[in-house]
Write a protein that holds these residues in place. Structure first.
Motif, short mmCIF file in Angstrom:
data_model
loop_
_atom_site.label_atom_id
_atom_site.label_comp_id
_atom_site.label_asym_id
_atom_site.label_seq_id
_atom_site.Cartn_x
_atom_site.Cartn_y
_atom_site.Cartn_z
N ILE A 98 4.30 -33.46 -17.39
CA ILE A 98 3.48 -34.63 -17.70
C ILE A 98 2.19 -34.26 -18.44
O ILE A 98 1.26 -35.05 -18.52
CB ILE A 98 3.19 -35.50 -16.45
N GLY A 99 2.16 -33.04 -18.98
CA GLY A 99 1.08 -32.74 -19.94
C GLY A 99 -0.01 -31.79 -19.48
O GLY A 99 -0.95 -31.54 -20.22
N PHE A 100 0.10 -31.24 -18.28
CA PHE A 100 -0.95 -30.31 -17.84
C PHE A 100 -0.79 -28.96 -18.53
O PHE A 100 0.31 -28.43 -18.63
CB PHE A 100 -0.89 -30.12 -16.32
N ARG A 101 -1.92 -28.40 -18.99
CA ARG A 101 -1.90 -27.07 -19.62
C ARG A 101 -2.90 -26.13 -18.95
O ARG A 101 -3.19 -25.05 -19.45
CB ARG A 101 -2.19 -27.19 -21.13
N THR A 102 -3.45 -26.58 -17.83
CA THR A 102 -4.25 -25.69 -16.97
C THR A 102 -3.82 -25.93 -15.54
O THR A 102 -3.71 -27.08 -15.11
CB THR A 102 -5.75 -26.02 -17.06
N PHE A 103 -3.58 -24.84 -14.81
CA PHE A 103 -3.29 -24.96 -13.39
C PHE A 103 -4.39 -24.26 -12.61
O PHE A 103 -4.75 -23.13 -12.90
CB PHE A 103 -1.92 -24.34 -13.07
N VAL A 104 -4.92 -25.00 -11.64
CA VAL A 104 -5.99 -24.45 -10.80
C VAL A 104 -5.39 -24.11 -9.44
O VAL A 104 -4.95 -25.01 -8.71
CB VAL A 104 -7.14 -25.46 -10.61
N LEU A 105 -5.37 -22.82 -9.12
CA LEU A 105 -4.87 -22.41 -7.80
C LEU A 105 -6.06 -22.35 -6.86
O LEU A 105 -6.89 -21.44 -6.96
CB LEU A 105 -4.21 -21.04 -7.89
N GLN A 106 -6.13 -23.32 -5.96
CA GLN A 106 -7.26 -23.35 -5.03
C GLN A 106 -6.77 -23.20 -3.60
O GLN A 106 -5.73 -23.73 -3.24
CB GLN A 106 -8.02 -24.67 -5.18
N GLY A 107 -7.54 -22.47 -2.81
CA GLY A 107 -7.17 -22.33 -1.42
C GLY A 107 -8.33 -21.87 -0.58
O GLY A 107 -9.38 -21.47 -1.11
N ASN A 131 1.65 -20.74 -22.47
CA ASN A 131 0.60 -21.45 -23.21
C ASN A 131 -0.38 -22.17 -22.28
O ASN A 131 -1.20 -22.96 -22.73
CB ASN A 131 1.22 -22.45 -24.20
N CYS A 132 -0.29 -21.90 -20.99
CA CYS A 132 -1.19 -22.57 -20.04
C CYS A 132 -2.27 -21.62 -19.52
O CYS A 132 -2.06 -20.40 -19.46
CB CYS A 132 -0.40 -23.10 -18.84
N ALA A 133 -3.40 -22.20 -19.15
CA ALA A 133 -4.47 -21.41 -18.54
C ALA A 133 -4.32 -21.44 -17.03
O ALA A 133 -3.89 -22.44 -16.46
CB ALA A 133 -5.82 -21.97 -18.95
N ILE A 134 -4.69 -20.33 -16.40
CA ILE A 134 -4.71 -20.28 -14.93
C ILE A 134 -6.16 -20.13 -14.47
O ILE A 134 -6.88 -19.23 -14.91
CB ILE A 134 -3.88 -19.11 -14.38
N THR A 135 -6.54 -21.03 -13.58
CA THR A 135 -7.87 -20.96 -12.96
C THR A 135 -7.67 -20.61 -11.50
O THR A 135 -6.86 -21.25 -10.82
CB THR A 135 -8.58 -22.32 -13.05
N LEU A 136 -8.38 -19.61 -11.02
CA LEU A 136 -8.33 -19.28 -9.59
C LEU A 136 -9.55 -19.86 -8.89
O LEU A 136 -10.64 -19.91 -9.46
CB LEU A 136 -8.31 -17.76 -9.38
#
Ligand code: 5AD
Length: 344
Positions: A98-107, A131-136
């Protein structure tokens, strides 16, 4: 007041006393003016774009006991959960569609996920979605751990400093945690090369206007790429259950101040803002924010990641809700962008 706001826009900074006065004497008129300038600054850099980040809350276990937080260690009533690597990848799959290109892994700070596991998760996501960014957003770690995650492909890191004042920090945190280490972590992350986000709660217990100004001064020194601010909201199972929520109006005012201080910063209109005000998301964007962070965690665990009471609970991960969100943004004259939305 107009002069001070013009000066802030021009210099991106004010003297401590001027900041204090600007915040203490704010009124409807100064809010209208500052938010108008904030929108202008934001549009100069980003046009009408609003970036979207998919939030994956992958564990609510936490070894820390922050007094304000609903998933603190000593909340025995929290129903704890962990997502497997497969479940996390499943969230990304739905989000990507559905169009997300950044995933934020939060915990929470959950030692079950050791560095090897975190690296495997990062590599798994990057393999499938290069092609996606990962945010921790997984808390305080050693320089070496941060470096390993970065070398595995993590792009960004969110670590709110919570408050830049020592005394205030002690009122919000148990003695095992220190502001000094928190700041150290933020500078380490920058040195390694992450796009870094700090931030604080607005209206947290015992916070003064002077404290907020110290936050602004600290942020000016750190020069982060992202800044997360949202109102404090009490959680019934914490030490602060009887405290009042922070103010939506002050949060919006501060979003505008931050936009004038850092015209290129990535500034989310936060979930906490949307929780206290039905139109909070839109109001945040109109105050200068340019990021939204819908939740991609599986429905089954969504309620369990309860940092504060009444956290909004929508169908963010569904195509229908995403269309609804896009329309909400469109209705105020902005547009969801499907780019990664890196700091420029
Ligand atoms: N109210 C608002 N924000 C909170 N956070 C934690 N607890 C609360 C609360 N009760 C924020 C903290 C943390 C982020 C993930 O959520 O600032 O860094």
């Amino acid at each position: 007041m107009k002069n001070t706001i013009d000066k802030l826009r021009k210099n991106g900074f004010l003297q401590k006393e001027e900041f204090i006065e600007l915040i203490k004497n704010r009124n409807e008129k100064s809010f209208r003016y500052i938010s108008k300038l904030a929108r202008k600054e934001r549009e100069k850099v980003f046009g009408k774009k609003v970036y979207m980040r998919g939030l994956i809350e992958f564990t609510n276990y936490c070894k820390n006991d922050c007094f304000y937080c609903g998933i603190r260690k000593s909340n025995a009533n929290a129903q704890r959960y962990r997502l497997s690597e497969t479940e996390i990848l499943e969230c990304c799959k739905m989000g990507y569609k559905i169009g997300f290109r950044t995933f934020v892994l939060q915990g929470g700070e959950d030692l079950y996920y050791n560095d090897d596991i975190i690296c495997r998760i990062i590599e798994g996501i990057k393999k499938n979605y290069s092609n996606c960014a990962i945010t921790l957003s997984i808390g305080e770690k050693s320089y070496e751990s941060y470096k390993r995650f970065f070398d595995c492909g993590a792009d960004r890191y969110l670590l709110r400093h919570e408050t830049a004042n020592e005394e205030h920090y002690k009122k919000l945190h148990p003695k095992e945690l220190s502001l000094e280490n928190r700041k150290k972590c933020l500078f380490n992350l920058k040195e390694i090369g992450y796009q870094v986000g700090c931030g604080f709660m607005v209206g947290s217990p015992y916070q003064t206007v002077e404290n907020i100004v110290e936050d602004l001064i600290f942020i000016h020194k750190l020069k982060p790429h992202m800044i997360g601010i949202g109102p404090f909201i009490p959680h019934c199972e914490t030490c602060f259950s009887e405290f009042q929520s922070g103010s939506v109006e002050l949060t919006l005012f501060l979003l505008s101040v931050l936009r004038l201080m850092f015209n290129r910063v990535l500034l989310p209109s936060t979930t906490a803002l949307g929780t206290l005000d039905l139109k909070g998301c839109e109001k945040g964007i109109l105050a200068g924010a340019n990021v939204v962070m819908p939740n991609l965690s599986p429905i089954a665990v969504r309620k369990k990641y309860s940092l504060y009471d009444n956290k909004i609970f929508t169908g963010d991960e569904t195509a229908e809700y995403n269309l609804f969100l896009r329309n909400r943004i469109k209705d105020i004259g902005y547009k969801i962008s499907e780019e990664r939305g890196d700091y420029i």
